[in-house]
Design an enzyme around this catalytic site. Structure first.
Site, PDB file in Angstrom:
ATOM      1  N   ARG A 264     -34.638  33.035   1.183  1.00 53.04           N
ATOM      2  CA  ARG A 264     -34.782  34.599   1.283  1.00 53.04           C
ATOM      3  C   ARG A 264     -34.387  35.075   2.419  1.00 53.04           C
ATOM      4  NH1 ARG A 264     -39.798  36.939  -2.515  1.00 53.04           N
ATOM      5  NH2 ARG A 264     -41.199  35.857  -0.813  1.00 53.04           N
TER       6      ARG A 264
ATOM      7  N   ASP B  54     -49.796  35.514   0.160  1.00 51.08           N
ATOM      8  CA  ASP B  54     -48.941  36.439   0.831  1.00 51.08           C
ATOM      9  C   ASP B  54     -48.365  38.042   0.965  1.00 51.08           C
ATOM     10  OD1 ASP B  54     -46.646  37.402  -1.723  1.00 51.08           O
ATOM     11  OD2 ASP B  54     -45.922  36.051  -1.641  1.00 51.08           O
TER      12      ASP B  54
END
Length: 543
Positions: A168, A449
């Site tokens: 990603r 996150d």
């Protein structure tokens, strides 16, 4: 020719010997070609986001696009066939690109591993480049790690049960300020993609699994079109067939939810499906409608996957993906083992099981976990309920989702002082860790996150901006939130002691969080607000 002599390319940070193997002249020339070709379009699309936000602020709500109705109504087109290593994706693990994490994730028994340069990675120069080194070594099967503390050694397992690697890159809104092309910071998306692709695309094809990507934070099909153009040119430049790349798009913005068909359509030969990026999606709903009092949400804990707007988003995603022959991936289980409390640990694991059962029964083809210990639980649920590699054959033709369904934020719950304090605590703790270069942080038995900090500070801003009332009748104001922030910081200082607190980033984290919770100033992304604090060229990057 060294990296320092590539025409038009300037590297503004120190480069170690292993990192120099990534920043070769050839790799930087490749990066510069993509940057020059596509950065103007990227910037125009970011400007389009600003104009769209202005429309939302005027009360013009999103809807399915009339100009692309022909794409949605055409039953004949499909995305790409599932690629090798992506046919069965029932459990995916995600995490940052540090060396030990890469090895453990590839070894843990998950079917795929999303190696993350985005929300679970604080984008320091060393984190980004060392991550590229780690992924290069992983693709070649040579990655090892020795823990300097206890001399424990880590290496890839030898039984061919390594997870498929998916990378990603960072989102279109971010820049990599340590590298300039023609005097301008390079797009972080292009930087992450180009370096990984240049060094590993052919090797990935050789070993039969890749190159594969996850694409974050998109807000329209035009942003997907830009990625597709990047893919086509990148494949042409290094001489591999178009369609070698596969990309799964995270539907983690409310605007993208209205363009799911179009996003798959733009990526057709490169599409490997969509994913429910649940936490960022909640953040996006708050952010995009933050000035509209009709979209005020209660405590974060009340906003579950079964509330109306989240349930509608999930069902539409599954229907859209399966209609187009691609995977519909479920969301994250952020729980981590609670080692010293068996009862609390069991309760957490029961939540994971229930969440994964909901996903597989809804029609998802796979799910995400954040910790290796959760892989077994997720596998048990999916193996019991999914006897085929995927369930793309389940069309969900019973689903009919309207624009109003996607925006139905009639969520049972309340705003409480505990919820406010939790948002302050979580936001403060995450920001402090991020400023120290850590993007994946255990907080209150969850692996968090950047989406966590985004939801936390955005809810606080929203409540202050609209003068929301708590369950006990207190009006939420900026002054009230700043007082609670002072309280939480004082608790931390007492807990840590003056020396440890003084050496931490909490004072700086407090200053940044305070700037975002009064209902006035609001940064689009907390990571862009903080980024200059972790660059190695803080002053040079501003020239």
């Amino acid at each position: 020719m060294s990296y320092s002599s590539v025409p038009g390319v300037t590297v503004l940070a120190p480069v170690s010997e292993p990192q120099a193997q990534i920043l070769t002249a050839e790799a930087l020339e490749f990066l510069a070609k993509l940057q020059r070709a596509f950065n103007p379009t990227r910037k125009s699309l970011l400007q389009r986001r600003i104009l769209r936000q202005q429309e939302l602020d005027r009360g013009i709500l999103p809807d399915f696009l009339p100009q692309t109705a022909y794409i949605r109504e055409d039953n004949n087109w499909r995305g790409a066939y599932p690629a090798p290593g992506l046919i069965d994706r029932r459990v995916e693990i995600t995490g940052p690109v540090d060396r030990k994490m890469v090895i453990n994730a590839l070894n843990c028994g998950a079917y795929t591993y999303m190696a993350d340069f985005e929300d679970s990675n604080a984008p320091t120069w060393d984190n980004n480049l060392d991550g590229q080194v780690n992924l290069r070594d992983a693709i070649r099967g040579t990655i090892t790690y020795t823990n300097p503390g206890n001399n424990k050694k880590y290496a890839l397992r030898k039984d061919n049960k390594i997870a498929t690697l998916i990378v990603r890159p960072r989102g279109w809104h971010l820049e990599e300020k340590h590298v300039l092309v023609d005097g301008e910071p390079v797009s972080a998306s292009i930087f992450d993609f180009a370096l990984y692709f240049f060094h590993n695309a052919k090797k990935s094809i050789e070993v039969g699994i890749g190159p594969y990507f996850y694409l974050p934070k998109m807000e329209s099909h035009l942003e997907a079109r830009l990625w597709n153009d990047v893919f086509c040119v990148a494949q042409d430049l290094i001489g591999i067939p178009r369609g070698s790349i596969r990309a799964t798009v995270l539907i983690e913005t409310i605007l993208a939810a209205f363009e799911m068909d179009e996003i798959i359509y733009e990526l057709r030969e490169h599409s490997s499906g969509l994913n429910c990026g649940r936490w960022d999606y909640i953040f996006s709903v708050i952010k995009k409608f933050r000035n509209n009092p009709n979209f005020v949400l209660p405590d974060r804990g009340d906003v579950t996957m079964t509330v109306p707007f989240m349930d509608s988003y999930v069902r539409l995603l599954i229907k859209t993906c399966h209609r187009r022959g691609v995977h519909a991936m479920g969301g994250m289980a952020a729980q981590i083992p609670i080692k010293n409390d068996p009862k609390a640990n069991q309760a957490a694991l029961d939540k994971v099981r229930a969440d994964k059962l909901r996903e597989v029964k809804a029609g998802h083809d796979g799910t995400w976990v954040a910790h290796p210990d959760l892989v077994k639980i997720a596998l048990e649920v999916f193996n019991e309920n999914l006897k085929t590699p995927n369930q793309i054959y389940i069309r969900r033709e019973d689903v009919n989702i309207s624009a109003l369904d996607l925006m139905n934020t009639n969520v049972p719950g309340a705003i409480t002082e505990n919820g406010i304090r939790s948002n302050i605590s979580v936001g403060l703790t995450y920001i402090e860790s991020w400023l120290r270069g850590l993007g994946c942080v255990p907080i209150h038995n969850l692996m968090e996150d950047a989406a966590t900090a985004e939801i936390s500070r955005s809810q606080l801003w929203q409540w202050a901006h609209h003068g929301s009332r708590t369950s006990d009748g207190k009006t939420v104001t900026g002054a009230y939130l700043l007082k609670l922030l002072d309280d939480e910081v004082a608790k931390l200082e007492k807990q840590l002691g003056p020396q440890q607190f003084g050496a931490s980033k909490y004072p700086l984290a407090k200053r940044y969080l305070a700037s975002q919770i009064t209902g006035k100033d609001y940064s689009d992304f907390i990571t862009t607000l903080l980024y200059d604090e972790i660059t190695s060229v803080h002053n040079k990057a501003k020239l």
